[in-house]
Design a protein around this motif. Structure first.
Motif, short mmCIF file in Angstrom:
data_model
loop_
_atom_site.label_atom_id
_atom_site.label_comp_id
_atom_site.label_asym_id
_atom_site.label_seq_id
_atom_site.Cartn_x
_atom_site.Cartn_y
_atom_site.Cartn_z
N ASP A 1 92.92 85.85 3.87
CA ASP A 1 92.89 87.31 3.77
C ASP A 1 94.16 87.95 4.33
O ASP A 1 94.67 88.94 3.80
N VAL A 2 94.65 87.42 5.45
CA VAL A 2 95.84 88.03 6.07
C VAL A 2 97.02 87.98 5.11
O VAL A 2 97.73 88.97 4.90
N TYR A 3 97.22 86.82 4.49
CA TYR A 3 98.35 86.68 3.57
C TYR A 3 98.11 87.47 2.29
O TYR A 3 99.04 88.02 1.69
N ALA A 4 96.86 87.52 1.85
CA ALA A 4 96.55 88.29 0.64
C ALA A 4 96.87 89.76 0.85
O ALA A 4 97.45 90.43 -0.02
N ARG A 5 96.47 90.32 2.01
CA ARG A 5 96.78 91.72 2.29
C ARG A 5 98.29 91.95 2.35
O ARG A 5 98.80 92.97 1.87
N GLY A 6 99.00 90.99 2.91
CA GLY A 6 100.45 91.14 2.96
C GLY A 6 101.08 91.14 1.58
O GLY A 6 101.99 91.92 1.30
N HIS A 7 100.61 90.26 0.69
CA HIS A 7 101.15 90.23 -0.67
C HIS A 7 100.82 91.53 -1.42
O HIS A 7 101.65 92.05 -2.17
N ILE A 8 99.58 92.03 -1.23
CA ILE A 8 99.21 93.29 -1.90
C ILE A 8 100.13 94.42 -1.44
O ILE A 8 100.63 95.22 -2.26
N ARG A 9 100.38 94.50 -0.13
CA ARG A 9 101.25 95.55 0.39
C ARG A 9 102.67 95.42 -0.18
O ARG A 9 103.30 96.40 -0.57
N THR A 10 103.16 94.19 -0.24
CA THR A 10 104.53 93.97 -0.73
C THR A 10 104.65 94.31 -2.21
O THR A 10 105.60 94.98 -2.64
N LEU A 11 103.69 93.84 -3.01
CA LEU A 11 103.76 94.11 -4.44
C LEU A 11 103.58 95.60 -4.74
O LEU A 11 104.24 96.15 -5.64
N ALA A 12 102.68 96.28 -4.00
CA ALA A 12 102.49 97.71 -4.22
C ALA A 12 103.78 98.48 -3.93
O ALA A 12 104.15 99.41 -4.66
N ARG A 13 104.48 98.10 -2.85
CA ARG A 13 105.73 98.76 -2.53
C ARG A 13 106.78 98.53 -3.63
O ARG A 13 107.58 99.41 -3.94
#
Length: 283
Positions: free
Chosen positions: A70-82
């Motif tokens: 989950d931690v890495y998934a949230r980080g990827h979501i934040r990065t891709l959204a940006r």
């Protein structure tokens, strides 16, 4: 390469796709639509975010199994959204609703932001090593020179043979089993003039050049055998007889029992002479 991810192939796992429970578009579809609206390809998003292409494709299909947690998934979501111009917070809230709320905080530095490029390992500092080696060599040479100088000075002092004034001369006792030998000092001219009657005394003076001479006592023991330099003098004394060999008799003046021998020897002439206590007559 995304940290904490080891995909088995490039296809997303369809059995892990979470269906949407409301009218909101899924997280992956929202990211995909924003990417298309921004005119970006998957490759361009991957290059700008450093998230690998298979992971971008899986997230756009709502497959977060490749993120590594989950931690890495949230980080990827934040990065891709940006990267595609979306607000990441609604997507993160939606992910929390669909996957069990916010994850527990972790003490580690968030590694989910983007895939980091490893820096090259530091190379050894050869300059510092060379400087240290040179300093060590110079110190060793200086220490050796300093120590060598001390040893040379001590050796020189020992060679000079200086002895303290308070030192006592060593005395040697004659062995009782050996009979003391007759002393054979070199008498002076005055001693020769008053030569003892009970001994034979011969003085050899190389007054006209150098000459090889040999002198033996009455037992045949050699008293001297060598070269007499110009101006040098040798004196021999024995209880009974002295045998002489003169290599260049013309260069020698002889004094026997205090009297000069008047014989005229020729230059380069070899003479064999013997003298006793009653001489000066050639034996």
């Amino acid at each position: 390469m995304s940290i904490g991810n080891s995909p088995e192939d490039d296809r997303p796992s369809e059995d892990r796709i979470q269906p949407a429970d409301d009218d909101r578009p899924s997280i992956g579809r929202a990211l995909q639509q924003a990417r298309v609206d921004a005119g970006l390809s998957v490759d361009e998003v991957s290059q700008s975010t450093r998230v690998r292409i298979p992971i971008v494709q899986a997230i756009e299909q709502d497959d977060f199994s490749r993120c590594g947690g989950d931690v890495y998934a949230r980080g990827h979501i934040r990065t891709l959204a940006r990267a595609v111009g979306l607000d990441a917070e609604p997507l993160l809230e939606q992910y929390g609703d669909e996957h069990g709320g916010r994850p527990a905080p972790t003490p580690a530095t968030p590694l989910f932001e983007t895939e980091r490029i490893r820096s090259e390992p530091r190379r050894p500092n050869w300059t510092a090593a060379m400087v240290a080696a040179i300093v060590a060599v110079v110190a060793f040479v200086g220490y050796t020179a300093f120590s060598g100088g001390d040893s040379d000075s001590s050796q020189q002092q020992a060679a000079e043979g200086s002895t303290p004034a308070t030192s006592k001369p060593t005395t040697t006792k004659p062995s009782p089993s050996k009979k003391p030998t007759d002393p054979k000092p070199d008498p002076t001219d005055s001693a020769i003039a008053a030569a003892p009657a009970d001994k034979v005394t011969v003085k050899v003076n190389a007054s006209d050049g150098r000459s090889w001479i040999s002198a033996k006592d009455h037992n045949g023991r050699i008293m001297f055998d060598g070269l007499l330099q110009d101006g040098q003098t040798k004196t021999f004394q024995d209880n009974q007889k002295i045998d002489l060999v003169l290599g260049d008799a013309g260069a020698i003046k002889l004094y026997v029992n205090g009297k000069q021998i008047e014989d005229e020897f020729q230059s380069g002439q070899v003479e064999r002479l013997s003298y006793t206590k009653g001489d000066p007559e050639v034996g």
